[in-house]
Motif scaffolding. Structure first.
Motif, PDB file in Angstrom:
ATOM      1  N   MET B   1       0.828  -1.194   0.000  1.00  0.00           N
ATOM      2  CA  MET B   1       0.000   0.000   0.000  1.00  0.00           C
ATOM      3  C   MET B   1       0.866   1.248   0.000  1.00  0.00           C
ATOM      4  N   ALA B   2       1.624   1.385   1.079  1.00  0.00           N
ATOM      5  CA  ALA B   2       2.322   2.645   1.282  1.00  0.00           C
ATOM      6  C   ALA B   2       3.241   2.949   0.104  1.00  0.00           C
ATOM      7  N   GLY B   3       2.967   4.044  -0.520  1.00  0.00           N
ATOM      8  CA  GLY B   3       3.817   4.459  -1.621  1.00  0.00           C
ATOM      9  C   GLY B   3       3.487   3.773  -2.932  1.00  0.00           C
ATOM     10  N   ALA B   4       2.755   2.672  -2.875  1.00  0.00           N
ATOM     11  CA  ALA B   4       2.468   1.938  -4.110  1.00  0.00           C
ATOM     12  C   ALA B   4       1.313   2.604  -4.854  1.00  0.00           C
ATOM     13  N   LEU B   5       1.379   2.500  -6.133  1.00  0.00           N
ATOM     14  CA  LEU B   5       0.270   3.004  -6.950  1.00  0.00           C
ATOM     15  C   LEU B   5      -0.930   2.090  -6.722  1.00  0.00           C
ATOM     16  N   GLN B   6      -2.003   2.679  -6.250  1.00  0.00           N
ATOM     17  CA  GLN B   6      -3.164   1.843  -5.974  1.00  0.00           C
ATOM     18  C   GLN B   6      -4.250   2.081  -7.016  1.00  0.00           C
ATOM     19  N   ILE B   7      -4.619   1.019  -7.664  1.00  0.00           N
ATOM     20  CA  ILE B   7      -5.697   1.129  -8.643  1.00  0.00           C
ATOM     21  C   ILE B   7      -6.854   0.292  -8.114  1.00  0.00           C
ATOM     22  N   SER B   8      -8.010   0.903  -8.012  1.00  0.00           N
ATOM     23  CA  SER B   8      -9.126   0.121  -7.501  1.00  0.00           C
ATOM     24  C   SER B   8      -9.945  -0.412  -8.677  1.00  0.00           C
ATOM     25  N   PHE B   9     -10.357  -1.660  -8.547  1.00  0.00           N
ATOM     26  CA  PHE B   9     -11.174  -2.274  -9.582  1.00  0.00           C
ATOM     27  C   PHE B   9     -12.562  -2.534  -9.020  1.00  0.00           C
ATOM     28  N   ALA B  10     -13.499  -1.750  -9.419  1.00  0.00           N
ATOM     29  CA  ALA B  10     -14.872  -1.981  -8.980  1.00  0.00           C
ATOM     30  C   ALA B  10     -15.450  -3.120  -9.813  1.00  0.00           C
ATOM     31  N   PRO B  11     -16.461  -3.811  -9.300  1.00  0.00           N
ATOM     32  CA  PRO B  11     -17.094  -4.832 -10.123  1.00  0.00           C
ATOM     33  C   PRO B  11     -17.703  -4.191 -11.367  1.00  0.00           C
ATOM     34  N   MET B  12     -17.562  -4.859 -12.487  1.00  0.00           N
ATOM     35  CA  MET B  12     -18.141  -4.344 -13.717  1.00  0.00           C
ATOM     36  C   MET B  12     -19.524  -4.936 -13.900  1.00  0.00           C
ATOM     37  N   LYS B  13     -20.405  -4.155 -14.489  1.00  0.00           N
ATOM     38  CA  LYS B  13     -21.743  -4.629 -14.797  1.00  0.00           C
ATOM     39  C   LYS B  13     -21.884  -4.683 -16.308  1.00  0.00           C
ATOM     40  N   ALA B  14     -22.245  -5.835 -16.804  1.00  0.00           N
ATOM     41  CA  ALA B  14     -22.535  -5.970 -18.231  1.00  0.00           C
ATOM     42  C   ALA B  14     -24.038  -6.071 -18.408  1.00  0.00           C
ATOM     43  N   THR B  15     -24.556  -5.346 -19.371  1.00  0.00           N
ATOM     44  CA  THR B  15     -25.970  -5.467 -19.729  1.00  0.00           C
ATOM     45  C   THR B  15     -26.036  -6.039 -21.138  1.00  0.00           C
ATOM     46  N   VAL B  16     -26.641  -7.208 -21.240  1.00  0.00           N
ATOM     47  CA  VAL B  16     -26.720  -7.907 -22.523  1.00  0.00           C
ATOM     48  C   VAL B  16     -28.167  -7.902 -23.005  1.00  0.00           C
ATOM     49  N   ILE B  17     -28.354  -7.554 -24.252  1.00  0.00           N
ATOM     50  CA  ILE B  17     -29.681  -7.607 -24.865  1.00  0.00           C
ATOM     51  C   ILE B  17     -29.662  -8.648 -25.977  1.00  0.00           C
ATOM     52  N   VAL B  18     -30.615  -9.550 -25.932  1.00  0.00           N
ATOM     53  CA  VAL B  18     -30.723 -10.594 -26.953  1.00  0.00           C
ATOM     54  C   VAL B  18     -32.092 -10.468 -27.619  1.00  0.00           C
ATOM     55  N   GLU B  19     -32.083 -10.311 -28.935  1.00  0.00           N
ATOM     56  CA  GLU B  19     -33.346 -10.119 -29.659  1.00  0.00           C
ATOM     57  C   GLU B  19     -33.395 -11.013 -30.889  1.00  0.00           C
ATOM     58  N   LEU B  20     -34.578 -11.450 -31.229  1.00  0.00           N
ATOM     59  CA  LEU B  20     -34.736 -12.203 -32.469  1.00  0.00           C
ATOM     60  C   LEU B  20     -34.308 -11.330 -33.639  1.00  0.00           C
ATOM     61  N   LYS B  21     -33.679 -11.957 -34.648  1.00  0.00           N
ATOM     62  CA  LYS B  21     -33.338 -11.208 -35.853  1.00  0.00           C
ATOM     63  C   LYS B  21     -34.622 -10.684 -36.503  1.00  0.00           C
ATOM     64  N   PRO B  22     -34.532  -9.547 -37.171  1.00  0.00           N
ATOM     65  CA  PRO B  22     -35.745  -8.940 -37.741  1.00  0.00           C
ATOM     66  C   PRO B  22     -36.512  -9.883 -38.677  1.00  0.00           C
ATOM     67  N   SER B  23     -35.803 -10.786 -39.328  1.00  0.00           N
ATOM     68  CA  SER B  23     -36.457 -11.680 -40.285  1.00  0.00           C
ATOM     69  C   SER B  23     -37.153 -12.857 -39.606  1.00  0.00           C
ATOM     70  N   VAL B  24     -36.960 -13.020 -38.319  1.00  0.00           N
ATOM     71  CA  VAL B  24     -37.527 -14.177 -37.614  1.00  0.00           C
ATOM     72  C   VAL B  24     -38.868 -13.790 -36.985  1.00  0.00           C
ATOM     73  N   LEU B  25     -39.872 -14.616 -37.227  1.00  0.00           N
ATOM     74  CA  LEU B  25     -41.185 -14.379 -36.645  1.00  0.00           C
ATOM     75  C   LEU B  25     -41.123 -14.389 -35.122  1.00  0.00           C
ATOM     76  N   ASP B  26     -41.938 -13.531 -34.508  1.00  0.00           N
ATOM     77  CA  ASP B  26     -41.943 -13.421 -33.052  1.00  0.00           C
ATOM     78  C   ASP B  26     -43.369 -13.593 -32.531  1.00  0.00           C
ATOM     79  N   PRO B  27     -43.787 -14.834 -32.319  1.00  0.00           N
ATOM     80  CA  PRO B  27     -45.174 -15.068 -31.875  1.00  0.00           C
ATOM     81  C   PRO B  27     -45.471 -14.442 -30.514  1.00  0.00           C
ATOM     82  N   GLN B  28     -44.466 -14.409 -29.635  1.00  0.00           N
ATOM     83  CA  GLN B  28     -44.685 -13.794 -28.325  1.00  0.00           C
ATOM     84  C   GLN B  28     -44.992 -12.303 -28.490  1.00  0.00           C
TER      85      GLN B  28
END
Lengths: 93, 93
Positions: B1-28
């Motif tokens: 710690m003392a004198g050392a360069l401290q870099i903090s790494f916070a947890p990363m949040k990924a947001t993923v979106i998955v969608e049917l391709k436009p050409s695929v029918l979506d009955p729902q």
């Protein structure tokens, strides 16, 4: 047309996100988290699964505030179960 | 710690979106569109249903590019069926 102020109304696109409230258990998310770990993605600490809806609204001369109100009502009446889910939405042309 | 360069790494949040391709029918999506019309939302022209995942990634010293690569692999290997679905993701701290 001639001489009249012409305002064009493009169809609006609403994007609605529905997610379980943070206090509600998410077994689907847990199953995905487990599967990701099994696949070797050790850094996955948590997964929460949600739903996304892309809604195309017809051309209309309604003001944006009115459209937003409609989308909110769609969420409250059909798309989200507000007992256990939160929703958010964005509107764009 | 003392004198050392401290870099903090916070947890990363990924947001993923998955969608049917436009050409695929979506009955729902079609069922939801129909239900919204039945409820009186006449302006609804189309509804497409998709999935959203919020992934919490543990603190790590990996560079952002490496994390993005991992999230892309999660999509390709588990979260999306790339034959019929498109995916997109964002990463934030």
């Amino acid at each position: 047309m001639a001489g009249a102020l012409q305002i064009s109304f493009a169809p609006m696109k609403a994007t609605v996100i529905v997610e379980l409230k943070p206090s509600v258990l998410d077994p689907q998310g847990k199953a995905i988290q487990h599967s990701l770990r099994t696949l070797g993605f050790d850094g996955v600490e948590d997964v929460r699964a949600g739903k996304l809806f892309r809604i195309t609204l017809a051309d209309s001369e309604q003001p944006r505030a009115e459209l937003e109100k409609q989308v909110r009502q769609m969420c409250e009446r059909l798309l989200a179960n507000t007992i256990i889910e939160n929703f958010s939405y964005t509107l764009e042309e």
